[in-house]
Structure formats: C-alpha cells, structure tokens
Design a protein around this motif. Structure first.
Motif, PDB file in Angstrom:
ATOM      1  N   UNK A 364       8.652   5.888   2.579  1.00  0.00           N
ATOM      2  CA  UNK A 364       7.950   6.985   3.244  1.00  0.00           C
ATOM      3  C   UNK A 364       8.097   8.282   2.455  1.00  0.00           C
ATOM      4  N   UNK A 365       9.323   8.590   2.011  1.00  0.00           N
ATOM      5  CA  UNK A 365       9.543   9.819   1.240  1.00  0.00           C
ATOM      6  C   UNK A 365       8.765   9.782  -0.080  1.00  0.00           C
ATOM      7  N   UNK A 418       5.843  -0.882  -1.027  1.00  0.00           N
ATOM      8  CA  UNK A 418       6.972  -1.773  -1.298  1.00  0.00           C
ATOM      9  C   UNK A 418       6.577  -3.226  -1.556  1.00  0.00           C
ATOM     10  N   UNK A 419       5.647  -3.821  -0.777  1.00  0.00           N
ATOM     11  CA  UNK A 419       5.326  -5.228  -1.073  1.00  0.00           C
ATOM     12  C   UNK A 419       4.706  -5.396  -2.463  1.00  0.00           C
ATOM     13  N   UNK A 420       3.907  -4.419  -2.892  1.00  0.00           N
ATOM     14  CA  UNK A 420       3.321  -4.501  -4.230  1.00  0.00           C
ATOM     15  C   UNK A 420       4.406  -4.281  -5.277  1.00  0.00           C
TER      16      UNK A 420
ATOM     17  N   UNK B 155       1.095   4.201   3.796  1.00  0.00           N
ATOM     18  CA  UNK B 155       2.486   3.979   4.198  1.00  0.00           C
ATOM     19  C   UNK B 155       2.566   3.044   5.395  1.00  0.00           C
ATOM     20  N   UNK B 156       1.654   3.224   6.355  1.00  0.00           N
ATOM     21  CA  UNK B 156       1.741   2.439   7.585  1.00  0.00           C
ATOM     22  C   UNK B 156       1.214   1.021   7.387  1.00  0.00           C
ATOM     23  N   UNK B 157       0.145   0.895   6.597  1.00  0.00           N
ATOM     24  CA  UNK B 157      -0.526  -0.399   6.510  1.00  0.00           C
ATOM     25  C   UNK B 157       0.346  -1.442   5.811  1.00  0.00           C
ATOM     26  N   UNK B 158       1.324  -0.980   5.023  1.00  0.00           N
ATOM     27  CA  UNK B 158       2.132  -1.938   4.274  1.00  0.00           C
ATOM     28  C   UNK B 158       3.342  -2.444   5.062  1.00  0.00           C
ATOM     29  N   UNK B 159       3.678  -1.766   6.176  1.00  0.00           N
ATOM     30  CA  UNK B 159       4.936  -2.094   6.867  1.00  0.00           C
ATOM     31  C   UNK B 159       5.033  -3.556   7.325  1.00  0.00           C
TER      32      UNK B 159
END
Lengths: 595, 349
Positions: A364-365, A418-420, B155-159
């Motif tokens: 997020x940051x 993060x997943x990428x 940011x939200x769509x990847x959570x």
C-alpha cells in the motif's frame, strides 16, 4: 588562486590547501566530481564485462585477457578461456557497489551538493568547512579498500551489492577470513564492508553539513520557499541520509563482526552447513540484515533520484524560458517521496519469507509513492507546455530525464503489485527498472547538470554540439541496452545468471541478450564522448561570462568561476528563482535586487 | 563469435553447457542482434546531423525511441517472448493483473511521451515569450486525484490474488498470516535448497497426513521418498511445500506457476502450489517446465536447475513415486554395508 575579491585580498593559500586539502566547498565539490568521473569508467568497464558474459556465455575472452592486466589470473585454463562463474559474481557485485557508492551518490550529493548549496543560497561557504574536507577524505579509504579488494586473496566481493547473509557473512574460524560459502565472500567482502563504513561516514558528515548550511546560512531574503528546487532536493536528501545511514552502519558493523569475530547476528540457531563443514549453532536471523539493509537502501534510491529531480527542475525553466510549473507541489511531492520512502523498504522483501501481511502493508505504501512521482512528472510537462525550448545539451539531457523517469516510475508499479512481483522479483525486469531510474534518469540529470553548471565551475563552456551528439547516442543506445531487460524479466529470466543458455525457457532470449550486449558496448564508447568533452573543454572551451544561460538563481550572480568566498557583497534576495518569460523588459529576473 | 544453430561445446570442462542442435530462437534477431544496434546508432547520428540545421529533429529522436519500445513490446508479446506458459488458475490471475497494469501504465506512458514530444514541436509562443505562469490549482488537483484513484484501484484489486497465492483464508487477507496447517493438502513435501541443488522429500501417501507439517518437515521419517531436482505432482493436486535451506538463501522459482519463494536459513516456510495443468502431452511426451534459483547463492547459482513434472493423474504420479521408492530402498540396502550414511545426516543438519 588570485581572484579579485575585496574580502579575501592577500589571502593566498598554498597549492596543497587550494587543490588537495581544501576547505573551499567549490574545490571539494570538484574533487568529488573528478573522482566520480574516474569511477564511472571503472564501473562502466565492469558492466561491459558482465554484459559480455551474459551475451556470449560460451565464448573465450581471448584478446581481453591480454588487454586487461590481471584478468588472466581469473580466467583459468580449465574454463577454456572463459571467465569463471565466481569471477562473474564479483563483476556485477562490484559494478553495482562502485556505481552506487562511488559514482551516483558522490556525484549528486558530493559534487553538486557541495558546489551548489552555498552558491545557490548566497552563502560564502559551508557551515563546517573542515568537516566538509574531512567528508571528502573519508571517501579515500573507501576508494582504496574497494579497489584493493580486487587484488586480495579470493578477489573482491561477489555476493551481490545487497550482501545477503549467510552467503556474505559465513566465515571459517581459521583466521584467514576465507568464506565457506563462496570464493568471493572472504577477505574481499570484509574490505567491502569496511569501504562502505567509510563511504557511509563520509555521507553522514556531508549531510549534517548540508542541513546546517541550508538552515543557517541562507542570504537575507532567501526564505525556504524561495530556494531553488536543487537546494530543496539536496536538503531533503541530506535529511534522508542522516536518518537512514545509522541503521546501515549498524548492519555493516554487525556483519563485519560476524565475519571477523565470529558473532552470530545473522546466523540462524541451527547454523549452516557447507559441504562437509558445519558452522556452530547460531542464534541470529538472516532476515534481520535484509530489514536493516533495505531500511537504508530503499531511501538510498531516493538519495540517488531526488537531487536529480531537483537539478532537472532548475534546468527546465532556464531553457524553456518559463517559470517552473507548481513550485509548491514540487516541494511537497519531494518531501512526501522522502517521507513515504521510509516505510516502503519491505517491497524488496515480498519473497523473503517475511509475513505476507507485512507485504500487504508495504504494498500500500509503495503504491502511494507513485502519486508524488506522477505529480512531479505532470508539473515538468506543464513547465514545457507553451514554452520556447532552447535545445542545449543540458536541456536535452534534462528532457531525457523526464522521458525516462516515467518508464522507471511506471515499471515500479508492476513490482508494487505483489502477485506480479512474485513472478518478476529477482529477474531482469528489476535490473531494467533500476537502470531506468539510475542510468537513464539520474545519470541523464547528472550529464545535464554537468553541462549546465560547467561554466560556473571552470569558467569555460563545454562543446554544445559534442554534448548533443553524446545525448543522441546515449539516449537511443541506453534504451536499446535496458529496455529489453523488461522483456527478459517478463519471460522469467533470473538476474545474476552466469550462463542463461543452461535453461530451455531462457534459450529463446539469448539473441536479445546479445543485442543488449552489443548496444551496451556502443553505449560504453559513447560515454567517452562526454569524458573527452569534459576534459578538453577545461582547456579549449569557450570562455564563459558570469551568466551564460540567462538564469535567475544566485550562483549566476557570482563570477565564473566564483572566487574564494563566492560573492563580493552578500546578495539580497527579493524574489523566487523561476521568474522567466512574461512581458517585462527582460525575459528573466534574477533573484537579487541589484541585477 | 558463436554462430547460431550450431551446438556449442567445450568438452570435459566444469560448467560445460551443451545446447543440442539449433536453439529455438523465437525472436527473429539471431543475426540482427549484431547489426541492429549499429543501425540504430546510425539513425541517432542522422538525427543529430539533421538537428544541427533543424532543431525540431529532436522530436524525431524521442519519437523514434518511443516507437522502438512500442514495437519491441508488441513484437515480443506476439512472438511468444512474454510470460511463460501458465500452469495454474492462480498464474492466470497473476497474468491478468500483469496485463491490467500493463494497459494502465501504457496509457500513462503514451500520454506523457506524447505531451513531451508535442512540447518539442509546439510553435513558439506569441511574441517569442512564454507566459509567466507559475501553476494552476485545478490542474494540480486533477493530476493528484486521477493517479491516486487509479493506484488505489490497483492496490485493492490485487489483494485477493495475493491472499490466494499465500494460501490464506479468502476474505481474511489482512488478518491471516501464512496458510493454516489445517488447510487440507493432497501432497506434502519438503524442498531443501543447498549449494547447488534442490532436495525433495515426499511424505509417503500410505501414511496419514501429519497434523503439524512444520514438525514433519524437521523430522525425516524412514518411509519418506527422496528425489533431487525433481518436483512431481499430479494435475489438480494441492501441493504443500515446506521450503528450507541448509546453507545460504535460495529462492525457489517456478516460472510457469508464477511462484517464487525465498528459502531462509533457520526457517521453514510453508507454501501452497495448485497444479491445474499437466505438462505431459497426450502421447506421453513432456513439455519442459524448469525450476530456477532466483536468489544469488554463490558461484554456481545459475546451475540450480531442476524440473517440474505434473502428471496427468494421481495414478501416474504414484507410479513414479513407487519407482522412486523402489530404487531408494535398493540404494539403502547397498548403502547399509557402508560405515557412514552421509545424505541423511545432511538432511538433519
């Protein structure tokens, strides 16, 4: 030096005090500049050897071993004239270490920080001139240790510039400082740690000096919000350094202690097993190093880009003949980049084994830090919009910065997802990204700034045509060298691979690897144009008057080059730094009242 | 110079790599890799020469570079030099996110480069002087708000994907840590990295699944089945891997699964792998899926190559496992005659 100067009449320091152990901020800045240029060659040479190996992993180095003294030692017969894999790990480790710690940081903060801060705020010198001299001379043990480490037993460090334990920290208890983990993790790594301690101390001294100077020595009328963005950026960078360096220093001392005194800060409770040999039980944690290291080294990325942003923000208005768009948003966005920069270090560690919940927070940051970067980009573009651009070499490099920083910024968003990032982490995508930020952004800004402030430094101009040619070649070839790295990374090409052709899924990428290698070699040669331009212009350049670009900031009110003490009379500032264009009698209004 | 299409061989040397036959270069630049940089350099030179007379030529240089990148990206996506084949539904999701970010960033990239190139071409301001404009609050608000909105969306769509990858309980991604041990898995194994190989230890499917996989990971049992550099599972299996290392940090990288996890000395890291696709063709031939190390682990870092085999069904997997088991007990019997059984001692560290 015998400049006419009312304040310093009859003050003639000798040769040593003028050129070597000088306390004059301008001479110290130039010393930083010259050493950075030298190490740019060293670091660039190492990079080309890295590229040669990746592009042609099965080729014998042949002629090179005869051309480069000492190289033959590392090309054993048993490898058929190829470099050994250990030697390759050393090349990229030292390329990164030299470029980051001896080129980009000293060039930006050491050379331009020293030269520009007092001149741009109307001060006679730094707040602590002797500390300033000391900070430069603390770089010399770092220079010496890093260069000497190439020649010690085992060679220079080969554990990556991130020096992750236990690869870097494991030591044999036999007093030789040899490492059981890797050939290049022995004495060379110990030298590397010591070198970084010195370089870090140097930066720390510099940063304290800059902060004090900016806060206390500004000329009358130079309020904080009248400071040029270069000064703002260097000021914010100095704060970053002052806060981020102590944890790095601690980490370096801990790793040094692990290596030399056998402590176990980074050795896990179960120890580590290397072949038949086992370390004793530990009690530490390798992840601790990663946290401490990135707590410094992520802000260090901003240390390496913020001053570049500041200098570009000063170059663009001068050659666009138009005020900088959004001065305050620019200052605020730099400050927020610096602030956020302290809470994003974990994005280097999404795959480290850190708790995934932490990953979410750091994500997020990291995502948020793209906002101020976007704001800055749009403000630069708005500065250029509706302007009358003068295509000087400095301007072209600054525009190259704006163009390329966008790629460096946007490719960062991939990693923030993060997943990428799981897929592209530790692949060439990362290598591409960091080079778009450090080479195509910071280095372009540095080239631009060097062209721009050269007349102030030496009283002569660099050749504009050679400068533009250097820009054209560098701009195109750097993109040829670094853009395909993203494509390799998307395909999953891991970084730091000695021979990618071993893997079937990497074989289709090998021709692209070659393309990048050839481009890199041409790119390397193109940099000689810049160096030739720089050094020949010292003697052959056209003489420059005090303000050759028609710029507003205070340094252009002093003679070129400025004498000891800079200003004959202390300048009085009456307006902001970016009053260009408009309908007045002049197309620019300098910051001082008198001019 | 190496020539394309021939195999390269430096026989009898350590680290020798033999590429059998012509490597499948998808990118049609096998020869052009050498002359293309020179040609591009030539174009840059021409741009410089033209710029001596016509300053607007600089716009062409920026435009040329932009076109080059766009072409590269499209060409490599088209020619297959892109994301590797996807082996699981989670990998598909990752690819979806990747392409979403690619689309959004491309729009921003083209927008900013377009504006930059336009500023190089724009006519001189009236009277030769630009207006002395210092800023505009509305514009600042717009280009603060729009990127913020888009980035918050990213940011939200990847959570959810991150949570799935880490095996967390869906919907609890901000609260849950690593996947709970109670989460059922079909296959359990440890993968232990060491300089420079991957050692796999499979939990015997004849035995009941251990209550605490962490405890099992630390205590090898006699029934466990061992393999080196080979990860086997079957299509549709939920594989729980306990990742460990005995020496330095390694990173277990499975490109087709978009999977990567560091192995940290002193720690056992649980990870879940969903195997939705098999790499065994109908005729029994195997598409090569490789294991790579993604964290520098010493000189032979590049040689930590392994392979993944996802069998078409559990029976095929069990056949392999039983063969492995049989050869293992043979080796054990012959090793029993020797005084010191070394490999087990290493596994125990």
């Amino acid at each position: 030096m015998s400049h006419p100067n009312a304040l310093h009449a009859g003050h003639h320091p000798g040769f040593v005090r003028t050129y070597i152990f000088s306390t004059d901020h301008k001479m110290i800045g130039l010393q930083y500049l010259f050493s950075s240029l030298f190490f740019l060659l060293v670091g660039g040479g190492l990079a080309l050897l890295v590229r040669l190996q990746v592009g042609y992993p099965n080729e014998s180095l042949g002629l090179l071993t005869r051309l480069i003294p000492g190289l033959a030692r590392h090309i054993p017969e048993s490898w058929g004239g190829r470099m050994s894999p250990e030697f390759y790990t050393m090349l990229f480790t030292m390329h990164a270490s030299v470029m980051i710690f001896l080129v980009i940081i000293p060039w930006l903060t050491g050379a331009f920080g020293n030269f520009l801060i007092p001149l741009m705020i109307g001060a006679r010198d730094m707040a602590f001139p002797v500390l300033n001299m000391l900070s430069y001379w603390f770089m010399w043990p770092a220079f010496g240790l890093l260069m000497a480490s190439f020649f010690v037993d085992g060679g220079a460090s080969g554990v990556g510039w991130t020096a992750y334990p236990t690869l870097s920290s494991a030591a044999l208890p036999d007093g030789t400082l040899a490492s059981p983990a890797a050939r290049h993790a022995g004495l060379g790594q110990t030298f590397w740690l010591c070198a970084l301690l010195f370089a870090g101390s140097s930066s720390l001294m510099g940063s304290i000096n800059y902060i004090t100077t900016v806060l206390h020595l500004r000329a009358p009328g130079m309020s904080l919000l009248r400071m040029p963005l270069t000064v703002w950026s260097l000021f914010i960078t100095a704060i970053l350094q002052a806060v981020a360096l102590p944890p790095l220093t601690v980490a370096l001392i801990m790793q040094l202690s692990d290596k030399v005194f056998g402590t176990v800060f980074f050795l896990p409770p179960g120890g580590a097993q290397f072949g038949a040999w086992s370390t004793g039980a530990g009690g530490g944690q390798p992840l601790l190093w990663q946290h401490l290291f990135w707590f410094y080294s992520h802000p260090a990325v901003y240390i390496m880009i913020l001053p570049a942003m500041g200098m570009v923000s000063d170059i663009l208005p001068v050659f666009a003949r138009k005020p900088l768009f959004g001065y305050r948003p620019m200052v605020y966005s730099m400050a927020s980049i610096a602030g956020l920069g302290f809470i994003v270090w974990g994005h280097h560690m999404f795959q480290s084994g850190m708790d995934p919940r932490l990953g979410t927070g750091f994500m997020l940051a990291t995502i948020l830090i793209a906002v101020p970067s976007a704001v800055k980009t749009f403000n630069w573009l708005a500065t250029l919009w509706g302007s009358d651009i003068r295509f000087s070499a400095a301007m072209l490099n600054a525009m190259g910065f704006v163009s390329m920083f966008v790629i460096g910024g946007l490719s960062g968003i991939f990693m923030a997802v993060t997943p990428v990032d799981v897929h592209i982490h530790d692949t060439y995508f990362i290598v591409g990204h960091i080079h778009y930020v450090l080479f195509l952004s910071s280095l372009f800004a540095l080239y631009g700034a060097t062209h721009f402030w050269y007349p102030k430094m030496f009283g002569r101009m660099m050749s504009e045509n050679v400068g533009r040619l250097h820009f054209a070649l560098t701009f195109v070839l750097a993109n040829c060298t670094f853009y395909p790295m993203h494509i390799l990374g998307i395909g999953g090409h891991p970084r730091r691979y000695y021979d990618p052709t071993l893997y079937e899924f990497l074989q289709p990428m090998q021709s692209l690897n070659r393309f990048m290698t050839i481009s890199a070699i041409l790119l390397g040669f193109a940099q000689l144009l810049f160096l030739a331009n720089f050094f020949l212009s010292l003697f052959l350049g056209k003489r420059a008057d005090a303000n050759p670009w028609g710029a507003n900031t205070l340094e252009w009110q002093a003679p070129s080059p400025p004498p000891h003490g800079n200003f004959a009379l202390p300048p009085v500032v009456v307006r902001g730094p970016y009053e260009y264009g408009g309908d007045g009698p002049q197309d620019h209004q300098p910051q001082t009242a008198s001019a | 110079m190496i020539t394309e299409g021939t195999s390269t061989k430096v026989s009898g040397l350590p680290g020798t790599v033999e590429i059998a036959g012509a490597p499948p270069y998808l990118f049609e630049w096998s020869e052009s890799a050498h002359w293309l940089p020179l040609a591009i350099t030539g174009l840059a030179l021409i741009a410089w020469i033209v710029s001596l007379r016509f300053k607007r030529a600089w716009a062409a240089l920026f435009g040329f570079t932009l076109a080059l990148m766009a072409l590269w990206t499209l060409q490599s996506a088209r020619s297959g030099l892109w994301l590797p084949e996807s082996a699981s539904l989670i990998a598909d999701e990752v690819d979806g996110l990747f392409h979403l970010v690619m689309a959004l960033t491309s729009i921003f990239y083209l927008l900013t480069q377009g504006v930059l190139i336009w500023t190089l071409l724009q006519p001189a301001p009236p009277g030769g002087r630009a207006a002395r404009v210092h800023g505009n609050h509305l514009l600042e608000l717009v280009w603060f708000t729009v990127p913020t909105g888009l980035l918050v969306y990213i940011a939200l769509v990847q959570l959810p994907t991150w949570a799935k990858m880490k095996g967390q309980v869906p919907g609890a991604y901000l609260a849950a840590g690593y996947q709970p041990a109670s989460d059922p898995a079909d296959l359990l194994l440890t993968v232990t990295g060491r300089q420079w190989e991957w050692r796999m230890r499979y939990h015997s499917p004849d035995q009941p699944m251990p209550v605490n996989p962490l405890f099992w990971a630390a205590t090898p049992a006699a029934e466990d089945i061992h393999a080196v550099n080979e990860l086997h599972a079957w299509q549709g299996a939920k594989v729980r891997m306990m990742l460990r290392t005995t020496d330095v940090i390694h990173s277990f990288f499975l490109p087709q699964f978009r999977f990567k996890q560091d192995m940290l000395p002193g720690k056992t890291i649980p990870a879940l792998l969903h195997t939705d696709r098999s790499n065994i063709e109908a005729d029994g031939t195997e598409r090569v899926w490789e294991i790579a190390c993604a964290e520098l682990c010493g000189g032979n870092h590049y040689r930590m190559r392994g392979k993944v085999v996802i069998h078409r069904d559990k029976k095929e997997f069990m056949d392999w496992l039983n063969r492995q088991k049989a050869s293992q007990s043979e080796r054990k019997e012959s090793a029993a005659a020797l005084p010191t059984p070394k490999p087990e001692a290493r596994e125990n560290q």
